[in-house]
Design a protein around this motif. Structure first.
Motif, PDB file in Angstrom:
ATOM      1  N   GLY A  31     -56.346  15.521  -6.811  1.00  0.00           N
ATOM      2  CA  GLY A  31     -56.736  16.508  -7.819  1.00  0.00           C
ATOM      3  C   GLY A  31     -58.218  16.830  -7.776  1.00  0.00           C
ATOM      4  O   GLY A  31     -58.608  17.987  -7.899  1.00  0.00           O
ATOM      5  N   GLY A  34     -58.831  18.924  -4.747  1.00  0.00           N
ATOM      6  CA  GLY A  34     -58.363  20.287  -5.026  1.00  0.00           C
ATOM      7  C   GLY A  34     -59.323  21.045  -5.921  1.00  0.00           C
ATOM      8  O   GLY A  34     -59.581  22.237  -5.713  1.00  0.00           O
ATOM      9  N   VAL A  38     -61.160  24.528  -4.946  1.00  0.00           N
ATOM     10  CA  VAL A  38     -61.101  25.766  -5.730  1.00  0.00           C
ATOM     11  C   VAL A  38     -62.504  26.228  -6.104  1.00  0.00           C
ATOM     12  O   VAL A  38     -62.813  27.424  -6.027  1.00  0.00           O
ATOM     13  CB  VAL A  38     -60.221  25.570  -6.986  1.00  0.00           C
ATOM     14  CG1 VAL A  38     -60.377  26.714  -7.957  1.00  0.00           C
ATOM     15  CG2 VAL A  38     -58.764  25.413  -6.593  1.00  0.00           C
ATOM     16  N   ALA A  64     -57.645  28.381 -12.483  1.00  0.00           N
ATOM     17  CA  ALA A  64     -57.148  27.929 -11.174  1.00  0.00           C
ATOM     18  C   ALA A  64     -57.538  26.481 -10.906  1.00  0.00           C
ATOM     19  O   ALA A  64     -56.726  25.689 -10.413  1.00  0.00           O
ATOM     20  CB  ALA A  64     -57.689  28.841 -10.069  1.00  0.00           C
ATOM     21  N   THR A  68     -54.913  23.312 -10.649  1.00  0.00           N
ATOM     22  CA  THR A  68     -54.849  22.455  -9.469  1.00  0.00           C
ATOM     23  C   THR A  68     -54.858  20.979  -9.851  1.00  0.00           C
ATOM     24  O   THR A  68     -54.044  20.194  -9.367  1.00  0.00           O
ATOM     25  CB  THR A  68     -56.042  22.755  -8.538  1.00  0.00           C
ATOM     26  OG1 THR A  68     -56.012  24.136  -8.182  1.00  0.00           O
ATOM     27  CG2 THR A  68     -55.999  21.914  -7.288  1.00  0.00           C
ATOM     28  N   SER A  71     -51.626  20.037 -11.807  1.00  0.00           N
ATOM     29  CA  SER A  71     -50.486  19.988 -10.876  1.00  0.00           C
ATOM     30  C   SER A  71     -50.495  18.701 -10.059  1.00  0.00           C
ATOM     31  O   SER A  71     -49.453  18.059  -9.902  1.00  0.00           O
ATOM     32  CB  SER A  71     -50.511  21.186  -9.935  1.00  0.00           C
ATOM     33  OG  SER A  71     -50.409  22.372 -10.645  1.00  0.00           O
TER      34      SER A  71
END
Length: 93
Positions: A31, A34, A38, A64, A68, A71
């Motif tokens: 995470g 990510g 981003v 976004a 990320t 998720s």
């Protein structure tokens, strides 16, 4: 079993703490990677945003980045639940 903890967390450095956390929950590290991806992509695309205002662009980038991280943590949680409860080996108990 004695009353003292097995590991004293006050004695670990930041790098040791990050290594321990990455072993405990590897999807947290995914995470974070990510999130950095981003943010890097957003910094790269900032100049070519067209007529979009800066505040709208940054709000979309924030959504976004949060998506990320959430998720990755959700996938990690689902993986842990499946591993611990559905694929549990009955012979170990």
């Amino acid at each position: 079993m004695s009353g003292r903890p097995a590991f004293n967390y006050n004695d670990e450095s930041q790098s040791e703490r990050l290594a321990r956390k990455s072993k405990d929950s590897p999807f947290m590290i995914i995470g974070i990677i990510g999130l950095l991806g981003v943010c890097g992509f957003g910094a790269y695309k900032y100049k070519t945003r067209g007529k979009m205002s800066t505040s709208v662009f940054l709000m979309q980038l924030r959504v976004a980045a949060q998506g990320t991280v959430v998720s990755a943590l959700t996938i990690g949680l689902a993986y842990t639940l499946v591993k611990d409860h559905l694929l549990k080996d009955d012979k170990k108990e």
